[in-house]
Design a protein around this motif. Structure first.
Motif, short mmCIF file in Angstrom:
data_model
loop_
_atom_site.label_atom_id
_atom_site.label_comp_id
_atom_site.label_asym_id
_atom_site.label_seq_id
_atom_site.Cartn_x
_atom_site.Cartn_y
_atom_site.Cartn_z
N THR A 149 -28.87 59.87 33.04
CA THR A 149 -29.02 58.30 33.21
C THR A 149 -29.11 57.54 32.07
O THR A 149 -29.84 57.95 31.04
N ARG B 55 -27.09 49.86 33.93
CA ARG B 55 -27.35 51.33 34.47
C ARG B 55 -26.00 52.10 34.59
O ARG B 55 -25.24 51.75 34.99
N GLN C 176 -24.64 56.40 34.90
CA GLN C 176 -25.00 57.66 35.48
C GLN C 176 -23.84 58.51 35.04
O GLN C 176 -22.49 58.15 35.22
#
Length: 312
Positions: free
Chosen positions: A203, A217, A219
């Motif tokens: 992540t 963000r 991932q």
């Protein structure tokens, strides 16, 4: 105040600042809380204070709780653009650091997860995990029962463990080699090599240099590798935006290996890495100037003469 009273406060200043930093995630706010506590210590009838350390701990904890409960802080952090303020290893605010639990409690990942706790849960957790206070002492500090202290700590541990991957400490030399290889691949633009260095569930989170309204963000190794390649690849436009050619230094931030981007002698950004099983499991990127003031001051005092690994 007389010299004895001043010395008594100063003897505990670093511990109080470390407590406030863990509770607030901000060095600047922690320093303000400790200074407010000093003013209260100055105004107090100290002859009636039987245990100064306990009294000051309670004052600082309550000042921090007041701030965490304030409408301003709740609004800022609910907006989704908040990350902890990073600190260079060796900063007194990171202490105590004698045990794994104490070092883990000040990691960027745990400080971020603690944002999801209620203020009193966060305080009980920090007092227990980082400072080893008994539930009786925590109850006295927070004006709750011992049973309530036990419940708050239990809930906090459960919530953090549910979202925090099991972690063991990594040899600093091994971590340094991994980060050096990652930086070399990032600067050269070798996306395939970056992917190979990331765990399958890796992540990344970034404050977007403070320009994004919410945290960025990512991932998955392929998405993160593409983001890193785009961020580290040198271009004239980036040099102009940064105000010069960044020099990339290795360091340690909040107990984790990190890369510091230094422009014109000032720290302009930090990427901290979490290593698991020989690969990179998480990255925290922080470049908002307001979050780097304290770290940059420490860099000017202790790291400014270090040789960079790479320069654009």
């Amino acid at each position: 105040m007389d010299r004895t009273a001043v010395d008594r406060f100063e003897a505990g200043r670093a511990r109080l600042a470390s407590l406030a930093y863990r509770l607030l995630g901000s060095a600047a706010d922690a320093e303000d809380a400790v200074q407010d506590a000093y003013l209260r210590w100055q105004a107090a009838d100290r002859d009636l204070i039987q245990v100064p350390e306990a009294w000051l701990t309670k004052v600082v904890t309550n000042l921090c709780l007041d701030q965490l409960r304030s409408a301003r802080v709740r609004h800022e952090r609910a907006a989704g653009a908040w990350l902890p303020e990073p600190l260079l290893d060796g900063d007194p605010m990171l202490g105590p650091a004698a045990t794994f639990e104490q070092r883990e409690s000040v990691s960027l990942a745990v400080l971020t997860l603690m944002e999801r706790l209620a203020p009193v849960e966060r305080a009980a957790y920090v007092l227990r995990e980082a400072f080893s206070y008994s539930h009786g002492e925590i109850a006295e500090i927070l004006d709750i029962t011992e049973a309530a202290s036990q419940q708050h700590v239990h809930r906090a541990r459960h919530r953090i463990a549910a979202e925090r991957r099991a972690r063991t400490e990594v040899d600093p030399a091994a971590a340094r080699r991994i980060v050096e290889a990652f930086l070399a691949a990032a600067v050269s633009g070798r996306t395939d090599r970056l992917v190979a260095m990331l765990t399958a569930d890796a992540t990344a989170v970034s404050d977007g240099a403070g320009l994004a309204r919410r945290l960025l963000r990512m991932q998955g190794p392929h998405k993160i590798a593409s983001l890193v390649r785009a961020g580290f690849r040198p271009t004239p436009a980036k040099r102009q935006l940064a105000g010069g050619s960044p020099a990339f230094h290795l360091g340690r931030v909040n107990g984790a290996p990190a890369v510091l981007a230094v422009v014109a002698g000032r720290v302009a950004g930090v990427v901290a890495f979490e290593i698991r099983d020989g690969r990179i499991a998480a990255l925290h990127g922080i470049a908002a100037a307001a979050r780097l003031t304290h770290l940059d001051d420490a860099w000017q005092r202790h790291g400014a003469d270090a040789a960079p690994l790479h320069t654009w």
